[in-house]
Write an enzyme that holds these catalytic residues in place. Sequence first.
Site, short mmCIF file in Angstrom:
data_model
loop_
_atom_site.label_atom_id
_atom_site.label_comp_id
_atom_site.label_asym_id
_atom_site.label_seq_id
_atom_site.Cartn_x
_atom_site.Cartn_y
_atom_site.Cartn_z
N ALA A 277 33.20 35.69 40.07
CA ALA A 277 33.90 35.18 38.88
C ALA A 277 33.84 36.24 37.79
O ALA A 277 32.77 36.78 37.49
CB ALA A 277 33.24 33.89 38.40
N LYS A 278 34.98 36.52 37.20
CA LYS A 278 35.03 37.49 36.09
C LYS A 278 34.70 36.74 34.81
O LYS A 278 35.56 36.44 33.98
CB LYS A 278 36.41 38.15 36.04
CG LYS A 278 36.47 39.41 35.18
CD LYS A 278 37.84 40.08 35.34
CE LYS A 278 38.00 41.27 34.41
NZ LYS A 278 37.11 42.40 34.77
#
Length: 306
Positions: free
Chosen positions: A158-159
């Site tokens: 996940a960014k």
Amino acid sequence: MGFTKADTIWMNGRLVPWDQAQIHVLSHVVHYGSSIFEGIRCYKTARGPAVFRLRDHVERLIDGCRIYRIEVPYTRDGIEAAILETVRANRLEACYVRPIVYRGYETLGVDPFPCPIDVAIAAYPWGAYLGKDALDKGVDVMVSSWRRQAPDTFPAMAKAGANYMNSQLIKMEALVNGYAEGIALDSSGVVSEGSGENLFLVKKGVLFTPPLTASILPGITRETVMRLAGDLGIPLQERDIPREALYTADEVFLVGTAAEITPVRSVDRAPVGNGRRGEFTSRLQAEFRAITGGTIPDRHHWLTAI
């Protein structure tokens, strides 16, 4: 490197003037880093501006939100349309695009569920991330003393805004020691990635890159380079890379939306190869530039015209 302001920013369905794109200081995201974001480039081509790999970026944005149980209030198509609208409204031929989904103002408990989900999209000019000469002359990097997160702590896929506190430590350590960037190892001690870039190295005609299990972001530029390597007939292996392989590599380069394909000329003051941009880096850079510049056919359908 300050902002070159654009005219407007898209916030929750409408365009607002750049200086009025504000949030409350008690928004959940300010205190806990509860955001998922993307970095996207729009390139100037002979046929006008075009966004690079728009669908892939938006899909990664939504996947990151899913990991963090953030229910995005817009569809994938709606976010893509908003990105194009933002670039178009600001009359930008080439730019960097920053969509962000974040938990807003309602409560400051660690429990994020009561907070609203807000979405914003900014687009603005942004040149070479690691310096104006970096793409040609390369950069000097160090192996950071800071490790990437263990797989059961923060999800690297996940960014998320919170992950970039780790990136800031890596980046600041590098800068105060006279380097352009730091390379982090993962929790088991093998090479992971830079503070904001994925990594490749070349040894004896083979391209190597760390796997997703090395606590790396599934980079879209990384995947682009892997596809281009296949097109160019460059052998590729996705495998664990020991730290010492950085010192014996023929070539090392960093990749990312902001950094694009940036050669590394030294690691911990040890020259990489002959200390100049190598053959494989040059070939991949040239192919990448030709596609993003629209001077060769977009055979992978990566460009979305504005």
